[in-house]
Design an enzyme around this catalytic site. Structure first.
Site, PDB file in Angstrom:
ATOM      1  N   GLN A 161       0.944  -1.291  -0.014  1.00  0.00           N
ATOM      2  CA  GLN A 161      -0.027  -0.085  -0.094  1.00  0.00           C
ATOM      3  C   GLN A 161       0.974   1.100   0.127  1.00  0.00           C
ATOM      4  OE1 GLN A 161      -3.898  -0.519   0.657  1.00  0.00           O
ATOM      5  NE2 GLN A 161      -3.870   1.396  -0.356  1.00  0.00           N
TER       6      GLN A 161
ATOM      7  N   LYS B 252      -2.445  -1.016   6.772  1.00  0.00           N
ATOM      8  CA  LYS B 252      -3.537  -1.819   6.458  1.00  0.00           C
ATOM      9  C   LYS B 252      -4.131  -2.682   7.774  1.00  0.00           C
ATOM     10  CE  LYS B 252      -5.602  -4.056   2.781  1.00  0.00           C
ATOM     11  NZ  LYS B 252      -6.066  -3.296   1.545  1.00  0.00           N
TER      12      LYS B 252
ATOM     13  N   ASP C 211     -12.016  -3.447   2.258  1.00  0.00           N
ATOM     14  CA  ASP C 211     -11.122  -4.389   1.610  1.00  0.00           C
ATOM     15  C   ASP C 211     -11.926  -5.680   1.586  1.00  0.00           C
ATOM     16  OD1 ASP C 211      -8.237  -5.130   0.452  1.00  0.00           O
ATOM     17  OD2 ASP C 211      -8.600  -6.720   1.590  1.00  0.00           O
TER      18      ASP C 211
ATOM     19  N   SER D  93     -10.683   7.110  -2.909  1.00  0.00           N
ATOM     20  CA  SER D  93     -10.594   7.499  -1.101  1.00  0.00           C
ATOM     21  C   SER D  93      -9.806   8.690  -1.121  1.00  0.00           C
ATOM     22  CB  SER D  93      -9.724   6.264  -0.572  1.00  0.00           C
ATOM     23  OG  SER D  93     -10.492   5.083  -0.039  1.00  0.00           O
TER      24      SER D  93
HETATM   25  P1  NAP Z   1     -14.566  -8.712  -1.554  1.00  0.00           P
HETATM   26  O1  NAP Z   1     -15.747  -7.850  -2.265  1.00  0.00           O
HETATM   27  O2  NAP Z   1     -15.019  -9.212  -0.607  1.00  0.00           O
HETATM   28  O3  NAP Z   1     -14.686  -9.709  -2.823  1.00  0.00           O
HETATM   29  C1  NAP Z   1     -13.558 -10.802  -2.694  1.00  0.00           C
HETATM   30  C2  NAP Z   1     -14.021 -11.825  -3.803  1.00  0.00           C
HETATM   31  O4  NAP Z   1     -12.733 -12.745  -3.873  1.00  0.00           O
HETATM   32  C3  NAP Z   1     -14.817 -12.617  -3.610  1.00  0.00           C
HETATM   33  O5  NAP Z   1     -15.566 -13.149  -4.534  1.00  0.00           O
HETATM   34  C4  NAP Z   1     -14.289 -13.830  -2.872  1.00  0.00           C
HETATM   35  O6  NAP Z   1     -15.079 -14.954  -2.899  1.00  0.00           O
HETATM   36  C5  NAP Z   1     -13.111 -14.024  -3.705  1.00  0.00           C
HETATM   37  N1  NAP Z   1     -12.082 -14.553  -2.667  1.00  0.00           N
HETATM   38  C6  NAP Z   1     -11.457 -14.219  -1.406  1.00  0.00           C
HETATM   39  N2  NAP Z   1     -10.541 -14.913  -0.941  1.00  0.00           N
HETATM   40  C7  NAP Z   1     -10.620 -15.964  -1.747  1.00  0.00           C
HETATM   41  C8  NAP Z   1      -9.895 -17.281  -1.526  1.00  0.00           C
HETATM   42  N3  NAP Z   1      -9.042 -17.520  -0.451  1.00  0.00           N
HETATM   43  N4  NAP Z   1      -9.938 -17.941  -2.683  1.00  0.00           N
HETATM   44  C9  NAP Z   1     -10.713 -17.736  -3.772  1.00  0.00           C
HETATM   45  N5  NAP Z   1     -11.600 -16.532  -3.894  1.00  0.00           N
HETATM   46  C10 NAP Z   1     -11.519 -15.865  -2.844  1.00  0.00           C
HETATM   47  O7  NAP Z   1     -13.271  -8.160  -1.991  1.00  0.00           O
HETATM   48  P2  NAP Z   1     -12.689  -6.888  -2.589  1.00  0.00           P
HETATM   49  O8  NAP Z   1     -12.920  -5.655  -2.127  1.00  0.00           O
HETATM   50  O9  NAP Z   1     -13.531  -7.100  -4.047  1.00  0.00           O
HETATM   51  O10 NAP Z   1     -11.249  -7.164  -2.761  1.00  0.00           O
HETATM   52  C11 NAP Z   1     -10.567  -8.092  -3.721  1.00  0.00           C
HETATM   53  C12 NAP Z   1      -8.975  -7.932  -3.919  1.00  0.00           C
HETATM   54  O11 NAP Z   1      -8.766  -6.582  -4.364  1.00  0.00           O
HETATM   55  C13 NAP Z   1      -8.262  -8.096  -2.768  1.00  0.00           C
HETATM   56  O12 NAP Z   1      -6.989  -8.442  -3.142  1.00  0.00           O
HETATM   57  C14 NAP Z   1      -8.182  -6.720  -2.133  1.00  0.00           C
HETATM   58  O13 NAP Z   1      -7.053  -6.453  -1.381  1.00  0.00           O
HETATM   59  C15 NAP Z   1      -8.010  -6.010  -3.502  1.00  0.00           C
HETATM   60  N6  NAP Z   1      -8.186  -4.614  -3.616  1.00  0.00           N
HETATM   61  C16 NAP Z   1      -9.561  -3.923  -3.114  1.00  0.00           C
HETATM   62  C17 NAP Z   1      -9.541  -2.717  -3.175  1.00  0.00           C
HETATM   63  C18 NAP Z   1     -11.070  -2.049  -2.757  1.00  0.00           C
HETATM   64  O14 NAP Z   1     -11.236  -1.144  -3.169  1.00  0.00           O
HETATM   65  N7  NAP Z   1     -12.033  -2.977  -2.399  1.00  0.00           N
HETATM   66  C19 NAP Z   1      -8.757  -1.772  -3.399  1.00  0.00           C
HETATM   67  C20 NAP Z   1      -7.522  -2.415  -3.976  1.00  0.00           C
HETATM   68  C21 NAP Z   1      -7.359  -3.827  -3.759  1.00  0.00           C
HETATM   69  P3  NAP Z   1     -16.088 -15.729  -1.668  1.00  0.00           P
HETATM   70  O15 NAP Z   1     -17.022 -14.636  -1.498  1.00  0.00           O
HETATM   71  O16 NAP Z   1     -16.097 -17.017  -2.001  1.00  0.00           O
HETATM   72  O17 NAP Z   1     -15.171 -15.500  -0.309  1.00  0.00           O
END
Ligand code: NAP
Length: 449
Positions: free
Chosen positions: A115, A130, A170, A381
């Site tokens: 980050q 984080k 996240d 953000s």
């Molecule tokens: P989210 O809304 O909670 O969605 C996560 C997705 O990934 C869900 O479909 C989940 O499936 C799947 N997943 C999580 N853990 C998994 C695993 N161990 N194996 C297989 N699938 C898995 O989270 P998100 O905000 O979209 O974040 C996704 C990624 O983007 C993360 O790496 C996060 O750090 C990164 N990110 C997010 C943001 C943001 O603004 N949100 C910004 C930068 C980076 P299930 O529902 O089955 O668990």
């Protein structure tokens, strides 16, 4: 590990491993950055004189706390909460909160480290941090989620604030959780301090486009990458892993730009829909009903669900990993390449293993690391913080245009830096060096603190 570090950095890497045992994800994130620093090894003597690399690998503050809460059945549960305030050379710590059973100190430290450089790349005045918890929201009632968030914030509140540390969402932390977290923060502090958290709802201090920002931003970045080869998303066959916040809005933007996403996943498996993912249906299942992808296949004739297996078996021209760390290993990378993948741009943090990255680079395809391509979320953000500070609220079109410009600028910085240091077209070197140099220069200026 696929490649050797420059000799100047090997001993520092060994020291990090010895000092942080049992933290493989943290080691991996540091290795990836150190690998990219080779072009400045021996250059910039002030970095060595002020021990910048050693200090940058040590979080400024690591907070671990107990989070007790009570289930609907009256059972007392204990989870562990984390906030790692990694680096504040460029501004207040900024980074999301993750609620997932896999969360541990190694994962939070790798995310905080990444980050720091991502935030540097955005050009906004934000440091890196984080946090999160090993709490598993799956299967919890709304009331349980609320009680957990309130308990988590009852400790976290004393460590955050507009000028100190500004968390966001996240994995497992979306609009609902941020609402409960902000509500408890407001109650305890007796201050409506909008700038203390981002990702807020639109009626209580949030920014338009923040929900869409990480997914949209990833696709804006990828569009710029395709542009370097005279291509666009138009007509491309795309696979997106995950079906959460980042994945859903990456799919939306790909479709707006003329591509077709034909597969996405969750932790139980994946769906293939040759007619193109029906986004309304996907949003209804994931955002409204909080359901599973199996329901998508049940309700759509053109779709089939594959339990388990590898999403990367689905042939595509563009792959956007948007789920979680290390979800794209060497085997998946080989299959993607055998099937003719032309570009991989990461929406998730560190989804490709070092071996997979090595294979993409060897094959000469377009590859972007998450710290560059997924920076649109944190950048928006920072736009939310700007709007809060000026008590203003911008419309969707203007905010999206700013996001697109920020992603275009980050892309340009990565390309120019990679070229300047003799690695043209290498987004990993470009992103890591550009992000690192800015933080390092600020640390030199601020002295040994
Ligand atoms: P989210 O809304 O909670 O969605 C996560 C997705 O990934 C869900 O479909 C989940 O499936 C799947 N997943 C999580 N853990 C998994 C695993 N161990 N194996 C297989 N699938 C898995 O989270 P998100 O905000 O979209 O974040 C996704 C990624 O983007 C993360 O790496 C996060 O750090 C990164 N990110 C997010 C943001 C943001 O603004 N949100 C910004 C930068 C980076 P299930 O529902 O089955 O668990």
């Amino acid at each position: 590990m696929p490649a050797d570090l420059h000799p100047n950095f090997q001993s520092q890497y060994d020291a990090v491993i010895a000092r942080n045992p049992g933290e493989p994800e943290f080691h991996q994130a540091i290795y990836e950055v150190m690998l990219s620093l080779a072009p400045i090894a021996g250059e910039r003597p002030e970095y060595a004189q002020w021990s910048i690399l050693k200090r940058i690998c040590e979080p400024e503050r690591q907070i671990i706390f107990r989070v007790p809460w009570v289930t609907d059945d009256g059972e007392v549960r204990i989870n562990r909460g984390y906030r790692v305030e990694f680096n504040s050379a460029l501004g207040p710590y900024k980074g999301g909160l993750r609620f997932h059973p896999s969360v541990n100190l190694s994962i939070i430290k790798f995310l905080g480290f990444e980050q720091t450089f991502k935030n540097s790349l955005t050009g906004m005045p934000i440091g890196g941090g984080k946090g999160g918890s090993d709490f598993d929201p799956k299967g919890c009632s709304n009331a349980e989620i609320m009680r957990f968030c309130q308990s988590f914030m009852t400790e976290l509140y004393r460590h955050i604030g507009e000028y100190t540390d500004v968390p966001a969402g996240d994995i497992g932390v979306g609009g609902r959780e941020l609402g409960y977290l902000f509500g408890q923060y407001k109650r305890i502090t007796n201050r409506y301090e909008s700038g203390a958290l981002t990702g807020k709802g639109l009626t209580w201090g949030g920014s338009r486009v923040r929900t869409e920002a990480t997914g949209y931003g990833t696709v804006f970045f990828a569009q710029q990458m395709l542009g370097t080869r005279g291509q666009s998303f138009d007509g491309k066959r795309v696979v997106v892993s995950g079906s959460g916040n980042v994945a859903i809005y990456a799919i939306e933007k790909v479709h707006q730009l003329g591509g077709t996403v034909i597969a996405c996943s969750d932790s139980d498996g994946y769906v293939v829909d040759e007619a193109g993912i029906d986004l309304d249906l996907l949003k209804d299942i994931k955002e409204v009903r909080r359901g599973r992808l199996t329901e998508y296949a049940d309700q759509r004739d053109s779709a089939r669900h594959v339990s388990g297996g590898s999403l990367w078996d689905v042939p595509c021209q563009v792959a956007l990993p948007c789920a979680t760390q290390n979800e794209l290993p060497a085997a998946g990378a080989k299959t993607l390449l055998d099937n003719g993948v032309e570009m991989v741009a990461e929406g998730a943090n560190m989804p490709s293993t070092p071996e997979a990255i090595g294979l993409f680079q060897e094959a000469g395809i377009l590859y972007a690391p998450g710290k560059a391509s997924n920076a649109g979320g944190v950048a928006t953000s920072a736009l939310e913080m700007q709007q809060n500070a000026s008590r203003d609220s911008w419309n969707f079109e203007d905010t999206e245009a700013r996001l697109e410009q920020i992603m275009t600028d980050i892309h340009a910085v990565c390309v120019a830096t990679a070229e300047e240091f003799g690695h043209p077209g290498d987004y990993v070197v470009g992103a890591n060096l550009a992000g690192y140099i800015k933080v390092a220069d600020a640390m030199v200026a601020l002295g040994v603190i």
